[in-house]
Scaffold this active site. Structure first.
Site, PDB file in Angstrom:
ATOM      1  N   CYS A   1      -1.797   0.487  15.207  1.00 39.22           N
ATOM      2  CA  CYS A   1      -2.609   0.856  14.194  1.00 39.22           C
ATOM      3  C   CYS A   1      -3.888   0.052  14.102  1.00 39.22           C
ATOM      4  O   CYS A   1      -3.688  -1.337  13.966  1.00 39.22           O
ATOM      5  CB  CYS A   1      -2.246   1.122  12.545  1.00 39.22           C
TER       6      CYS A   1
ATOM      7  N   CYS B   1       0.426   6.865   7.724  1.00 34.89           N
ATOM      8  CA  CYS B   1      -0.914   6.360   7.435  1.00 34.89           C
ATOM      9  C   CYS B   1      -1.640   7.501   8.098  1.00 34.89           C
ATOM     10  O   CYS B   1      -1.184   8.008   9.304  1.00 34.89           O
ATOM     11  CB  CYS B   1      -1.066   5.041   8.469  1.00 34.89           C
TER      12      CYS B   1
ATOM     13  N   CYS C   1       2.710   2.278   9.524  1.00 37.29           N
ATOM     14  CA  CYS C   1       1.947   2.677  10.551  1.00 37.29           C
ATOM     15  C   CYS C   1       2.704   2.521  11.974  1.00 37.29           C
ATOM     16  O   CYS C   1       3.625   2.001  12.174  1.00 37.29           O
ATOM     17  CB  CYS C   1       0.788   1.753  10.512  1.00 37.29           C
TER      18      CYS C   1
ATOM     19  N   CYS D   1      -3.347   6.304  11.827  1.00 32.33           N
ATOM     20  CA  CYS D   1      -2.787   6.415  13.228  1.00 32.33           C
ATOM     21  C   CYS D   1      -1.714   7.260  13.485  1.00 32.33           C
ATOM     22  O   CYS D   1      -1.116   7.467  14.419  1.00 32.33           O
ATOM     23  CB  CYS D   1      -2.101   5.087  13.401  1.00 32.33           C
TER      24      CYS D   1
ATOM     25  N   THR E   1       0.947  -1.270   0.059  1.00 34.46           N
ATOM     26  CA  THR E   1      -0.170   0.034  -0.082  1.00 34.46           C
ATOM     27  C   THR E   1       0.911   1.393   0.075  1.00 34.46           C
ATOM     28  O   THR E   1       0.463   2.307  -0.372  1.00 34.46           O
ATOM     29  CB  THR E   1      -1.014  -0.089   1.224  1.00 34.46           C
TER      30      THR E   1
ATOM     31  N   ARG F   1       4.843   6.446   3.017  1.00 32.25           N
ATOM     32  CA  ARG F   1       4.061   7.599   3.377  1.00 32.25           C
ATOM     33  C   ARG F   1       3.307   7.156   5.010  1.00 32.25           C
ATOM     34  O   ARG F   1       2.878   6.033   5.073  1.00 32.25           O
ATOM     35  CB  ARG F   1       3.053   8.377   2.564  1.00 32.25           C
TER      36      ARG F   1
END
Length: 350
Positions: A42, A69, A38, A72, A34, A67
């Protein structure tokens, strides 16, 4: 909780599956399918293990092209973390802060804030404030301040209040502390055991030293200003109990009185050691988790190393994260034998 470097990837994966928020800040979980990373806690659905890599910091994850999340926010402090930090700053600035005042400062109810603070720090706000004052007294005394000046600088309203709060922790009085134990009488002897010669020493309050392969010279180095005397018959029963605890370390030895002193953090580390059941071990990271600080494993190791009372304060029950025996002041053979006698499972002893 553990310092990030003490955990294996398999352990990090289990932490992420458990969504254990105690490890937030120890590492971040990168999900490369994805492109996000996190916190361990999370609440999002767990990804496939093959898509996951772990990073020490948000910056490391972002350098790998991930990048943060949005759910969270692993690259920012949570609202709860910010509130605890604000409360700590207030306590440091004015140790007289009440629970109601701290709750008003953070916007939580007193009951909820008390739980939040203790979960994060490992102490209640009141206990944290007491520990901070005790640390300040020790620091002032170590710099040569008078006992009275040190007490008032640390925020104690009276000398009696300080003694009430610390009499069960310091062992020695504050005036004794400032003189490095000068005038304190320590009774000692060396006893032959199946683990080798054991030095055991005690004040009138309890055991202050238990070590192996040492004698009067080393004891004097540990307590340079104390009055050392060879133990008489009045310590016979106590020292027999200590010997039995060494020969059979799996037995409960909580009845043996101790007279130990250290910083507030060292005291907490030593108390945590005494809660590890015989037959079990913990890693330094897991001991840090017991104290509520995910990044304290190195400090925990230093505190364990400052322990003067082997076996009774069982620092031998702390091993490396991979299960190997790790270091011990009196050698790995004695540590391995103590663990063997307690029935601890060790995959790798050396």
């Amino acid at each position: 909780m553990a310092h990030e470097h003490t955990l294996t990837d398999d352990q990090r994966w289990q932490i992420a599956l458990a969504k254990d928020r105690r490890y937030d800040g120890a590492f971040v979980t990168g999900v490369h399918s994805t492109g996000i990373y996190c916190r361990p806690s999370c609440p999002a659905r767990a990804p496939l293990r093959k898509n996951v890599r772990f990073y020490a910091t948000p910056a490391d994850a972002e350098a790998a092209g991930l990048r943060a999340c949005k759910r969270c926010s692993p690259n920012t402090q949570s609202g709860e973390e910010a509130c605890v930090l604000a409360a700590i700053a207030a306590i440091r600035a004015d140790g007289a802060q009440t629970l109601d005042q701290l709750a008003d400062l953070t916007g939580y109810s007193p009951t909820h804030f008390q739980r939040l603070f203790k979960r994060t720090v490992g102490l209640s706000p009141a206990a944290f404030a007491r520990a901070l004052r005790e640390e300040r007294v020790r620091g002032a005394l170590g710099n040569g301040a008078s006992v009275t000046d040190a007490l008032y600088e640390a925020g104690y309203a009276s000398a009696s209040r300080f003694y009430d709060n610390t009499k069960d922790k310091l062992g020695m009085r504050a005036s004794d502390w400032s003189r490095g134990g000068e005038g304190v009488r320590i009774h000692w002897t060396v006893i032959a055991t199946s683990l080798g010669d054991m030095l055991v020493a005690a004040t009138d309050k309890g055991v202050c030293c238990l070590s192996f392969g040492e004698g009067e010279v080393e004891l004097q180095a540990r307590f340079p200003k104390a009055n050392l005397v060879e133990a008489g018959d009045e310590f016979k029963t106590l020292f027999e109990q200590v010997t039995a605890a060494v020969e059979q370390p799996a037995l409960d030895n909580s009845h043996i009185p101790l007279d130990v002193h250290g910083t507030a953090f060292q005291q907490r580390c030593w108390q945590a050691l005494r809660t590890i059941p015989a037959g079990e071990t913990r890693s330094y990271g897991e001991q840090a988790a017991m104290l509520g600080n995910p990044k304290a494993s190195r400090a925990v190791g230093s505190a364990n190393g400052a322990n003067n009372v082997a076996v009774l304060i069982p620092c031998h029950r702390v091993v490396q994260a991979d299960g190997s025996i790790g270091g011990y002041a009196y050698g790995p053979q004695i540590k391995a034998e103590l663990l063997k006698r307690e029935g601890a499972a060790q995959e790798e002893l050396f």
